[in-house]
Motif scaffolding. Structure first.
Motif, mmCIF file in Angstrom:
data_model
loop_
_atom_site.group_PDB
_atom_site.id
_atom_site.type_symbol
_atom_site.label_atom_id
_atom_site.label_comp_id
_atom_site.label_asym_id
_atom_site.label_seq_id
_atom_site.Cartn_x
_atom_site.Cartn_y
_atom_site.Cartn_z
ATOM 1 N N PHE A 32 0.843 -1.202 0.000
ATOM 2 C CA PHE A 32 0.000 0.000 0.000
ATOM 3 C C PHE A 32 0.876 1.250 0.000
ATOM 4 C CE2 PHE A 32 -2.944 -3.204 1.378
ATOM 5 C CZ PHE A 32 -4.145 -2.803 0.838
ATOM 6 N N GLN A 33 1.915 1.227 0.807
ATOM 7 C CA GLN A 33 2.840 2.363 0.879
ATOM 8 C C GLN A 33 3.534 2.565 -0.467
ATOM 9 O OE1 GLN A 33 5.560 2.098 4.165
ATOM 10 N NE2 GLN A 33 6.784 3.822 3.451
ATOM 11 N N GLU A 36 1.117 4.093 -2.920
ATOM 12 C CA GLU A 36 0.907 5.504 -2.564
ATOM 13 C C GLU A 36 2.065 6.371 -3.086
ATOM 14 O OE1 GLU A 36 -1.609 7.130 -1.079
ATOM 15 O OE2 GLU A 36 -2.832 5.364 -0.713
ATOM 16 N N TYR A 130 -10.433 -0.585 -0.034
ATOM 17 C CA TYR A 130 -10.004 0.342 1.016
ATOM 18 C C TYR A 130 -10.372 1.755 0.595
ATOM 19 C CZ TYR A 130 -7.306 -3.604 2.726
ATOM 20 O OH TYR A 130 -6.935 -4.841 3.216
ATOM 21 N N GLU A 132 -10.564 5.867 0.921
ATOM 22 C CA GLU A 132 -9.701 6.966 1.355
ATOM 23 C C GLU A 132 -10.111 7.478 2.740
ATOM 24 O OE1 GLU A 132 -6.649 9.754 1.171
ATOM 25 O OE2 GLU A 132 -7.004 8.167 -0.284
ATOM 26 N N HIS A 134 -10.982 6.005 5.295
ATOM 27 C CA HIS A 134 -10.507 5.162 6.402
ATOM 28 C C HIS A 134 -8.981 5.008 6.397
ATOM 29 C CE1 HIS A 134 -14.715 3.547 5.699
ATOM 30 N NE2 HIS A 134 -14.774 4.193 6.842
ATOM 31 N N LYS A 135 -8.308 5.781 5.552
ATOM 32 C CA LYS A 135 -6.859 5.628 5.376
ATOM 33 C C LYS A 135 -6.085 5.806 6.690
ATOM 34 C CE LYS A 135 -3.167 7.539 2.521
ATOM 35 N NZ LYS A 135 -2.886 8.494 1.458
ATOM 36 N N GLN A 136 -6.408 6.842 7.457
ATOM 37 C CA GLN A 136 -5.677 7.111 8.701
ATOM 38 C C GLN A 136 -5.853 5.971 9.697
ATOM 39 O OE1 GLN A 136 -4.039 9.338 7.092
ATOM 40 N NE2 GLN A 136 -3.869 10.759 8.799
ATOM 41 N N ASN A 138 -6.737 2.882 9.109
ATOM 42 C CA ASN A 138 -6.092 1.669 8.594
ATOM 43 C C ASN A 138 -4.593 1.715 8.849
ATOM 44 O OD1 ASN A 138 -8.421 0.388 7.682
ATOM 45 N ND2 ASN A 138 -8.282 1.258 5.635
ATOM 46 N N ALA A 139 -3.982 2.874 8.615
ATOM 47 C CA ALA A 139 -2.547 3.031 8.845
ATOM 48 C C ALA A 139 -2.201 2.833 10.325
ATOM 49 C CB ALA A 139 -2.073 4.401 8.367
#
Length: 156
Positions: A32-33, A36, A130, A132, A134-136, A138-139
């Motif tokens: 994922f990283q 990104e 996934y 956007e 919920h990105k924070q 999830n991280a």
């Protein structure tokens, strides 16, 4: 955990692929990283604020993709893959919780399919979506994503 059957239209995607054993799943978050970091290289992206993670599971290994939806699969950046996911019926639910609980969510989904007579299509890609928004979380390890398991037939 709400479970339903939906039909998804064809989705075209471009992204990163990985193949490995189930004991190597700790490598997945880095995909994922990596996407990104390289997402600006992907042409013709749709404006959908999601990452789509299609995967094939096999007995001893699986292939996992982290992709972004695109209008057309034309130019694929070096080191990436692009393909179309055909229109398909899926049994879907949302996973909310820790990474350690993901397997239980899949088990409940498979038990529901068994109970209601749905047979998984093992030839088709399963999907994790996934969003956007919920990105924070999830991280931070508090996962929130949708699971779509392809279905082949309805057993009457």
């Amino acid at each position: 955990m709400g479970i339903k059957v939906v039909e998804k239209e064809e989705i075209k995607v471009v992204g990163i692929s990985w193949n490995g054993s189930y004991s190597q799943t700790d490598k997945i978050p880095s995909l994922f990283q990596l996407l990104e970091e390289r997402i600006e290289e992907v042409p013709l992206q749709t404006k959908e604020p999601v990452l789509i993670a299609p995967f094939h599971s096999r007995e001893s290994e699986f292939t996992y993709y982290v992709t972004t939806p695109v209008e057309e699969v034309e130019e694929i950046p070096d080191g990436m893959v692009g393909f179309s996911i055909p229109r398909k019926h899926y049994v879907c639910t949302t996973h909310k919780g820790s990474p350690e609980e993901v397997e239980n969510t899949y088990r409940r989904l498979l038990a529901w399919m068994e109970e209601y007579g749905y047979e998984q299509d093992h030839q088709a890609l399963s999907l994790e979506i996934y969003k956007e928004e919920h990105k924070q979380q999830n991280a931070a390890g508090n996962l929130h994503f949708e699971i779509y398991l392809p279905v082949k037939t309805y057993k009457s």
